[in-house]
Design a protein around this motif. Structure first.
Motif, mmCIF file in Angstrom:
data_model
loop_
_atom_site.group_PDB
_atom_site.id
_atom_site.type_symbol
_atom_site.label_atom_id
_atom_site.label_comp_id
_atom_site.label_asym_id
_atom_site.label_seq_id
_atom_site.Cartn_x
_atom_site.Cartn_y
_atom_site.Cartn_z
ATOM 1 N N THR A 1 0.717 -1.597 -0.029
ATOM 2 C CA THR A 1 0.123 0.316 -0.379
ATOM 3 C C THR A 1 1.067 1.335 -0.413
ATOM 4 N N ILE A 2 1.737 1.325 0.651
ATOM 5 C CA ILE A 2 2.625 2.804 1.118
ATOM 6 C C ILE A 2 3.546 2.838 -0.943
ATOM 7 N N ALA A 3 3.741 1.801 -1.063
ATOM 8 C CA ALA A 3 4.504 1.350 -2.380
ATOM 9 C C ALA A 3 3.420 2.556 -3.437
ATOM 10 N N THR A 4 2.737 1.947 -3.151
ATOM 11 C CA THR A 4 1.799 2.367 -4.705
ATOM 12 C C THR A 4 1.272 3.737 -4.295
ATOM 13 N N SER A 5 1.687 4.181 -3.196
ATOM 14 C CA SER A 5 0.602 6.052 -2.605
ATOM 15 C C SER A 5 2.100 6.535 -3.284
ATOM 16 N N HIS A 6 2.889 6.609 -2.825
ATOM 17 C CA HIS A 6 4.616 6.740 -3.481
ATOM 18 C C HIS A 6 5.037 6.871 -5.239
ATOM 19 N N ALA A 7 4.468 6.008 -6.067
ATOM 20 C CA ALA A 7 4.533 6.447 -6.310
ATOM 21 C C ALA A 7 3.738 7.656 -7.821
ATOM 22 N N GLN A 8 2.785 8.088 -7.427
ATOM 23 C CA GLN A 8 1.926 8.994 -7.738
ATOM 24 C C GLN A 8 2.427 10.182 -6.885
ATOM 25 N N GLN A 9 3.067 10.583 -6.498
ATOM 26 C CA GLN A 9 3.514 11.749 -6.434
ATOM 27 C C GLN A 9 4.069 12.799 -6.992
ATOM 28 N N ILE A 10 3.702 13.802 -7.234
ATOM 29 C CA ILE A 10 4.527 14.813 -8.350
ATOM 30 C C ILE A 10 4.680 16.050 -7.282
#
Length: 105
Positions: A19-28
């Motif tokens: 869950t943490i890995a997918t949320s960080h992938a979409q940060q701009i």
């Protein structure tokens, strides 16, 4: 029973990491400037949040709709919390003013 316990423990430890890995992938990350939502690849009708990760500088985030009408204006202090943004569509523009470093996720 032993096999069930091992599987349960694996799921317990791996699920939060995924869950943490997918949320960080979409940060701009944005600095001072004017940005189009379409150039940032923001998906229309999606929920986004914004936060200032700078330790010493504030930032102001202004969101304009396709008719150049302000939809949101937020002043973010250094190391601010996370604030929810209104729905952003492709015609929208995001303006960041100040020396703070802003993350949209």
């Amino acid at each position: 029973m032993k096999r069930f316990s091992i599987i349960f423990l694996l799921i317990l430890f791996l699920l939060p990491n995924m869950t943490i890995a997918t949320s960080h992938a979409q940060q701009i990350t944005l600095k001072e400037g004017d940005y189009r939502a379409s150039d940032l690849n923001l998906l229309p009708n999606n929920n986004y949040s914004v936060e200032n990760i700078s330790t010493s500088d504030s930032a102001v985030v202004i969101i304009f709709d396709s008719n150049s009408i302000i939809q949101e204006l937020i002043k973010l202090v250094p190391e601010s919390g996370t604030y929810n943004l209104p729905i952003i569509n492709h015609g929208y523009e995001i303006m960041v003013i100040g020396n703070g470093e802003v993350i949209i996720s």
